[in-house]
Design a protein around this motif. Structure first.
Motif, PDB file in Angstrom:
ATOM      1  N   MET A 180       5.452  -4.596  22.627  1.00 49.42           N
ATOM      2  CA  MET A 180       5.871  -4.150  24.057  1.00 49.42           C
ATOM      3  C   MET A 180       6.511  -5.429  25.002  1.00 49.42           C
ATOM      4  SD  MET A 180       3.242  -1.473  24.865  1.00 49.42           S
ATOM      5  CE  MET A 180       3.526  -1.245  26.516  1.00 49.42           C
ATOM      6  N   LEU A 181       5.823  -6.471  24.706  1.00 44.42           N
ATOM      7  CA  LEU A 181       6.494  -7.699  25.602  1.00 44.42           C
ATOM      8  C   LEU A 181       7.830  -8.299  25.070  1.00 44.42           C
ATOM      9  CD1 LEU A 181       6.029  -9.991  27.644  1.00 44.42           C
ATOM     10  CD2 LEU A 181       4.625 -11.069  26.115  1.00 44.42           C
ATOM     11  N   LEU A 182       7.693  -8.431  23.517  1.00 48.15           N
ATOM     12  CA  LEU A 182       8.968  -8.878  22.905  1.00 48.15           C
ATOM     13  C   LEU A 182       9.960  -7.785  23.194  1.00 48.15           C
ATOM     14  CD1 LEU A 182       9.979 -10.664  20.793  1.00 48.15           C
ATOM     15  CD2 LEU A 182       9.157  -9.084  19.042  1.00 48.15           C
ATOM     16  N   ARG A 183       9.747  -6.570  23.079  1.00 46.55           N
ATOM     17  CA  ARG A 183      10.746  -5.514  23.329  1.00 46.55           C
ATOM     18  C   ARG A 183      11.494  -5.774  24.603  1.00 46.55           C
ATOM     19  NH1 ARG A 183      11.633  -0.764  25.731  1.00 46.55           N
ATOM     20  NH2 ARG A 183      12.968   0.745  24.397  1.00 46.55           N
ATOM     21  N   MET A 184      10.469  -6.096  25.784  1.00 51.69           N
ATOM     22  CA  MET A 184      11.318  -6.212  27.196  1.00 51.69           C
ATOM     23  C   MET A 184      11.935  -7.576  27.259  1.00 51.69           C
ATOM     24  SD  MET A 184       8.277  -4.819  29.741  1.00 51.69           S
ATOM     25  CE  MET A 184       7.229  -6.457  29.617  1.00 51.69           C
ATOM     26  N   VAL A 185      11.719  -8.461  26.416  1.00 50.53           N
ATOM     27  CA  VAL A 185      12.346  -9.779  26.474  1.00 50.53           C
ATOM     28  C   VAL A 185      13.774  -9.872  25.896  1.00 50.53           C
ATOM     29  CG1 VAL A 185      12.209 -12.028  25.924  1.00 50.53           C
ATOM     30  CG2 VAL A 185      10.251 -11.017  26.894  1.00 50.53           C
ATOM     31  N   VAL A 186      13.922  -9.125  24.850  1.00 49.34           N
ATOM     32  CA  VAL A 186      15.192  -9.131  24.119  1.00 49.34           C
ATOM     33  C   VAL A 186      16.240  -8.472  24.748  1.00 49.34           C
ATOM     34  CG1 VAL A 186      13.942  -9.291  21.843  1.00 49.34           C
ATOM     35  CG2 VAL A 186      14.476  -7.063  22.804  1.00 49.34           C
TER      36      VAL A 186
END
Length: 95
Positions: free
Chosen positions: A17-23
């Protein structure tokens, strides 16, 4: 053991979920599509895993069923759901 597995699963979900928010939005769409493809068969695999029983458990369940059937076939008196074998009717030994 199960607590560690659940903790690892939680960590992986949070990192995803963190990776999804960053991209960027375009990459987020590609990421979402990849996650959908990866998760399509997961429910079925999880159900199959939960229904699987090791051989020792199967053998124990089979042995228990056989013991129950033997008890039902023997000469017994039934009082409701209680089985009382005829061998219990004899005289008891004093202690």
């Amino acid at each position: 053991m199960i607590q560690k597995v659940l903790a690892v699963i939680g960590l992986v979900v949070c990192l995803a979920m963190l990776l999804r928010m960053v991209v960027a939005p375009r990459r987020r769409q590609a990421f979402d599509a990849a996650m959908r493809r990866a998760s399509q068969g997961t429910g079925e695999r999880l159900q199959r895993l939960l229904r699987w029983r090791p051989t020792a458990r199967k053998n124990a369940a089979r042995a228990a069923e056989e013991a129950i059937e033997r008890a039902r076939r023997q000469a017994v008196d039934r009082e409701g759901n209680v089985y009382r074998p005829k061998s219990f009717k004899g005289p008891r030994k004093p202690h």
